[in-house]
Design a protein around this motif. Structure first.
Motif, PDB file in Angstrom:
ATOM      1  N   ARG A 151      32.885  38.186  51.537  1.00 54.45           N
ATOM      2  CA  ARG A 151      32.436  38.291  49.975  1.00 54.45           C
ATOM      3  C   ARG A 151      33.124  37.193  49.427  1.00 54.45           C
ATOM      4  O   ARG A 151      34.494  36.772  49.641  1.00 54.45           O
ATOM      5  CB  ARG A 151      33.106  39.601  49.642  1.00 54.45           C
ATOM      6  N   GLN A 152      32.292  36.376  48.635  1.00 53.95           N
ATOM      7  CA  GLN A 152      32.636  35.324  47.555  1.00 53.95           C
ATOM      8  C   GLN A 152      32.774  35.720  46.195  1.00 53.95           C
ATOM      9  O   GLN A 152      32.015  36.098  45.869  1.00 53.95           O
ATOM     10  CB  GLN A 152      31.663  33.927  48.047  1.00 53.95           C
ATOM     11  N   GLN A 153      33.906  35.159  45.576  1.00 53.70           N
ATOM     12  CA  GLN A 153      34.312  35.428  44.482  1.00 53.70           C
ATOM     13  C   GLN A 153      34.104  34.279  43.502  1.00 53.70           C
ATOM     14  O   GLN A 153      34.958  33.009  43.776  1.00 53.70           O
ATOM     15  CB  GLN A 153      35.536  36.009  44.142  1.00 53.70           C
ATOM     16  N   PHE A 154      33.559  34.377  42.331  1.00 54.96           N
ATOM     17  CA  PHE A 154      33.528  33.179  41.349  1.00 54.96           C
ATOM     18  C   PHE A 154      33.732  33.559  39.983  1.00 54.96           C
ATOM     19  O   PHE A 154      33.538  34.379  39.625  1.00 54.96           O
ATOM     20  CB  PHE A 154      31.981  32.317  41.514  1.00 54.96           C
ATOM     21  N   GLU A 155      34.309  32.456  39.198  1.00 58.85           N
ATOM     22  CA  GLU A 155      34.641  32.629  37.770  1.00 58.85           C
ATOM     23  C   GLU A 155      33.704  31.634  37.301  1.00 58.85           C
ATOM     24  O   GLU A 155      33.728  30.338  37.524  1.00 58.85           O
ATOM     25  CB  GLU A 155      35.964  32.587  37.514  1.00 58.85           C
ATOM     26  N   VAL A 156      32.968  32.108  35.941  1.00 62.33           N
ATOM     27  CA  VAL A 156      32.194  30.950  35.226  1.00 62.33           C
ATOM     28  C   VAL A 156      33.315  30.374  34.413  1.00 62.33           C
ATOM     29  O   VAL A 156      33.726  31.042  33.317  1.00 62.33           O
ATOM     30  CB  VAL A 156      31.054  31.856  34.531  1.00 62.33           C
ATOM     31  N   LEU A 157      33.371  28.906  34.614  1.00 57.95           N
ATOM     32  CA  LEU A 157      34.247  28.546  33.666  1.00 57.95           C
ATOM     33  C   LEU A 157      33.641  27.680  32.417  1.00 57.95           C
ATOM     34  O   LEU A 157      34.234  27.574  31.303  1.00 57.95           O
ATOM     35  CB  LEU A 157      35.065  27.337  34.401  1.00 57.95           C
ATOM     36  N   GLY A 158      32.513  27.359  32.572  1.00 58.67           N
ATOM     37  CA  GLY A 158      31.690  26.969  31.288  1.00 58.67           C
ATOM     38  C   GLY A 158      30.299  26.774  31.596  1.00 58.67           C
ATOM     39  O   GLY A 158      29.586  26.750  32.757  1.00 58.67           O
TER      40      GLY A 158
END
Length: 160
Positions: A151-158
């Motif tokens: 499982r891969q997690q990402f945060e939208v920075l911009g």
């Protein structure tokens, strides 16, 4: 970052890919139809294998032509923060390890990496699982996707 420049780079890469596939298609077609490759017995499959290869190359060439048409019609627009991520968005993501990456979300067949100066941009198409997870998300949102058993997690920075 200039989205029109990115679009042009994608089109150039797709055109180069198409030329390469068409050359391979021509070679496979010639091998499939060459008189020396006519089967002499049921175990002599060189001509048949070349025909299968030519068919696959023809399908790949058609897929690239469709991608080129989609990218030519594509008109990148500024991102609307209220609508969230849509086709044409330039997205800055941070993964769980803290690595930051820049993604350009385009139409068909855009799986490639482009270098713009010292910055690298990963082009993904709407069919990519990450693109599907990102649609409609806004700055500060988190997304996760399953890739194989991980499982891969990402945060939208911009967004741009």
């Amino acid at each position: 970052m200039d989205k029109l420049w990115l679009q042009q780079q994608v089109l150039e890469q797709l055109s180069a890919d198409l030329q390469q596939v068409e050359a391979a298609l021509q070679t496979a077609h010639e091998a499939a139809t060459h008189e020396e490759n006519i089967a002499e017995n049921k175990y002599d499959t060189l001509g048949l294998e070349a025909a299968y290869l030519a068919t696959g190359q023809a399908r790949r060439a058609e897929a690239i032509r469709q991608a080129i048409a989609a990218w030519r019609q594509f008109r990148p627009r500024p991102c609307d923060a209220e609508q969230g991520i849509r086709v044409g968005a330039l997205i800055r993501l941070r993964d769980a390890d803290g690595q930051v990456q820049l993604l350009f979300l385009g139409p068909l067949g855009g799986s490639m990496r482009l270098d713009h100066g010292a910055q690298s941009v990963q082009v993904i198409s709407t069919e990519a699982p990450l693109a599907q997870a990102l649609f409609g998300r806004c700055e500060g949102d988190e997304v996760s996707i399953q890739v194989g058993s991980k499982r891969q997690q990402f945060e939208v920075l911009g967004l741009e």
